[in-house]
Write a protein that holds these residues in place. Sequence first.
Motif, PDB file in Angstrom:
ATOM      1  N   MET A   1      -2.132  -5.349   8.641  1.00 36.97           N
ATOM      2  CA  MET A   1      -2.571  -4.174   9.364  1.00 36.97           C
ATOM      3  C   MET A   1      -3.739  -3.525   8.607  1.00 36.97           C
ATOM      4  O   MET A   1      -3.716  -3.410   7.397  1.00 36.97           O
ATOM      5  N   ARG A   2      -4.722  -3.089   9.345  1.00 36.35           N
ATOM      6  CA  ARG A   2      -5.874  -2.379   8.777  1.00 36.35           C
ATOM      7  C   ARG A   2      -5.540  -0.893   8.651  1.00 36.35           C
ATOM      8  O   ARG A   2      -4.805  -0.346   9.467  1.00 36.35           O
ATOM      9  N   HIS A   3      -6.114  -0.260   7.651  1.00 38.94           N
ATOM     10  CA  HIS A   3      -5.817   1.159   7.437  1.00 38.94           C
ATOM     11  C   HIS A   3      -6.239   2.024   8.617  1.00 38.94           C
ATOM     12  O   HIS A   3      -5.611   3.033   8.911  1.00 38.94           O
ATOM     13  N   GLU A   4      -7.300   1.625   9.316  1.00 39.37           N
ATOM     14  CA  GLU A   4      -7.783   2.403  10.461  1.00 39.37           C
ATOM     15  C   GLU A   4      -6.755   2.489  11.585  1.00 39.37           C
ATOM     16  O   GLU A   4      -6.830   3.365  12.441  1.00 39.37           O
ATOM     17  N   GLN A   5      -5.803   1.574  11.592  1.00 42.94           N
ATOM     18  CA  GLN A   5      -4.767   1.549  12.623  1.00 42.94           C
ATOM     19  C   GLN A   5      -3.617   2.505  12.319  1.00 42.94           C
ATOM     20  O   GLN A   5      -2.822   2.796  13.205  1.00 42.94           O
ATOM     21  N   LEU A   6      -3.536   2.983  11.097  1.00 42.58           N
ATOM     22  CA  LEU A   6      -2.440   3.861  10.696  1.00 42.58           C
ATOM     23  C   LEU A   6      -2.678   5.286  11.190  1.00 42.58           C
ATOM     24  O   LEU A   6      -3.752   5.865  10.965  1.00 42.58           O
ATOM     25  N   GLU A   7      -1.676   5.854  11.816  1.00 36.44           N
ATOM     26  CA  GLU A   7      -1.786   7.243  12.272  1.00 36.44           C
ATOM     27  C   GLU A   7      -2.042   8.187  11.097  1.00 36.44           C
ATOM     28  O   GLU A   7      -2.841   9.128  11.208  1.00 36.44           O
TER      29      GLU A   7
ATOM     30  N   GLU B   1      -8.412   2.593   0.330  1.00 40.06           N
ATOM     31  CA  GLU B   1      -8.559   1.767  -0.869  1.00 40.06           C
ATOM     32  C   GLU B   1      -7.289   0.957  -1.127  1.00 40.06           C
ATOM     33  O   GLU B   1      -7.355  -0.228  -1.468  1.00 40.06           O
ATOM     34  N   GLY B   2      -6.142   1.585  -0.964  1.00 39.62           N
ATOM     35  CA  GLY B   2      -4.883   0.869  -1.175  1.00 39.62           C
ATOM     36  C   GLY B   2      -4.715  -0.317  -0.246  1.00 39.62           C
ATOM     37  O   GLY B   2      -4.269  -1.388  -0.661  1.00 39.62           O
ATOM     38  N   PHE B   3      -5.111  -0.140   0.998  1.00 40.65           N
ATOM     39  CA  PHE B   3      -4.950  -1.219   1.973  1.00 40.65           C
ATOM     40  C   PHE B   3      -5.986  -2.330   1.795  1.00 40.65           C
ATOM     41  O   PHE B   3      -5.847  -3.396   2.382  1.00 40.65           O
ATOM     42  N   GLU B   4      -6.986  -2.085   0.976  1.00 39.26           N
ATOM     43  CA  GLU B   4      -7.960  -3.124   0.659  1.00 39.26           C
ATOM     44  C   GLU B   4      -7.606  -3.886  -0.614  1.00 39.26           C
ATOM     45  O   GLU B   4      -8.268  -4.856  -0.965  1.00 39.26           O
ATOM     46  N   ARG B   5      -6.579  -3.452  -1.309  1.00 40.04           N
ATOM     47  CA  ARG B   5      -6.172  -4.106  -2.549  1.00 40.04           C
ATOM     48  C   ARG B   5      -5.379  -5.373  -2.259  1.00 40.04           C
ATOM     49  O   ARG B   5      -4.864  -5.568  -1.161  1.00 40.04           O
ATOM     50  N   PHE B   6      -5.265  -6.225  -3.289  1.00 40.64           N
ATOM     51  CA  PHE B   6      -4.632  -7.530  -3.115  1.00 40.64           C
ATOM     52  C   PHE B   6      -3.120  -7.507  -3.222  1.00 40.64           C
ATOM     53  O   PHE B   6      -2.443  -8.321  -2.613  1.00 40.64           O
ATOM     54  N   THR B   7      -2.573  -6.601  -4.012  1.00 42.60           N
ATOM     55  CA  THR B   7      -1.129  -6.629  -4.217  1.00 42.60           C
ATOM     56  C   THR B   7      -0.454  -5.408  -3.606  1.00 42.60           C
ATOM     57  O   THR B   7      -1.071  -4.350  -3.444  1.00 42.60           O
ATOM     58  N   GLU B   8       0.816  -5.551  -3.305  1.00 40.69           N
ATOM     59  CA  GLU B   8       1.594  -4.435  -2.776  1.00 40.69           C
ATOM     60  C   GLU B   8       1.742  -3.333  -3.820  1.00 40.69           C
ATOM     61  O   GLU B   8       1.793  -2.156  -3.493  1.00 40.69           O
ATOM     62  N   LYS B   9       1.793  -3.727  -5.090  1.00 36.64           N
ATOM     63  CA  LYS B   9       1.897  -2.738  -6.170  1.00 36.64           C
ATOM     64  C   LYS B   9       0.657  -1.846  -6.191  1.00 36.64           C
ATOM     65  O   LYS B   9       0.761  -0.622  -6.348  1.00 36.64           O
TER      66      LYS B   9
ATOM     67  N   LYS C   1      -1.369  -1.323  -3.599  1.00 35.35           N
ATOM     68  CA  LYS C   1      -1.317  -0.548  -2.358  1.00 35.35           C
ATOM     69  C   LYS C   1      -0.415   0.669  -2.550  1.00 35.35           C
ATOM     70  O   LYS C   1      -0.774   1.791  -2.190  1.00 35.35           O
ATOM     71  N   PHE C   2       0.760   0.454  -3.137  1.00 33.48           N
ATOM     72  CA  PHE C   2       1.707   1.526  -3.395  1.00 33.48           C
ATOM     73  C   PHE C   2       1.058   2.612  -4.263  1.00 33.48           C
ATOM     74  O   PHE C   2       1.191   3.810  -3.988  1.00 33.48           O
ATOM     75  N   ARG C   3       0.360   2.189  -5.298  1.00 30.63           N
ATOM     76  CA  ARG C   3      -0.268   3.144  -6.226  1.00 30.63           C
ATOM     77  C   ARG C   3      -1.262   4.053  -5.505  1.00 30.63           C
ATOM     78  O   ARG C   3      -1.257   5.273  -5.688  1.00 30.63           O
ATOM     79  N   TYR C   4      -2.116   3.479  -4.676  1.00 33.68           N
ATOM     80  CA  TYR C   4      -3.138   4.281  -4.001  1.00 33.68           C
ATOM     81  C   TYR C   4      -2.546   5.166  -2.910  1.00 33.68           C
ATOM     82  O   TYR C   4      -2.994   6.308  -2.713  1.00 33.68           O
ATOM     83  N   VAL C   5      -1.542   4.670  -2.216  1.00 31.74           N
ATOM     84  CA  VAL C   5      -0.869   5.510  -1.217  1.00 31.74           C
ATOM     85  C   VAL C   5      -0.165   6.669  -1.926  1.00 31.74           C
ATOM     86  O   VAL C   5      -0.156   7.798  -1.436  1.00 31.74           O
TER      87      VAL C   5
END
Length: 117
Positions: A1-7, A48-56, A58-62
Amino acid sequence: MRHEQLEVWQRSKQLSVEVYQELMTLRDFGFKDQITRSALSIPSNIAEGFERFTEKEKFRYVSIAKGSCGEFATQALIGIEVGYIPEAIGQHWRQEAMSLSRMLGALLKSLTTCSRI
């Protein structure tokens, strides 16, 4: 999923736009810079989080975006109290920031559940 799709990204982007528009003529540049940066940080860190390679990552930026919600809500309250932001607008911003924070909390929980971070 792309970040632009997130409400949560769409709403936080809109909040950032509203803040920039409302405070365009504010002459206290220190305050203006701080509150616009915290508002801008919310959708920017989600992206930025959704453009990262790992879930870890992504979690950090969110998580950073969630922290920025609290920072922004505090600055909006201070802006109301010093007379920079009209009460109705500032309270709307605070409510939206807290709603975004809850949404980000749910997203963080789903990231943790899905990937066992």
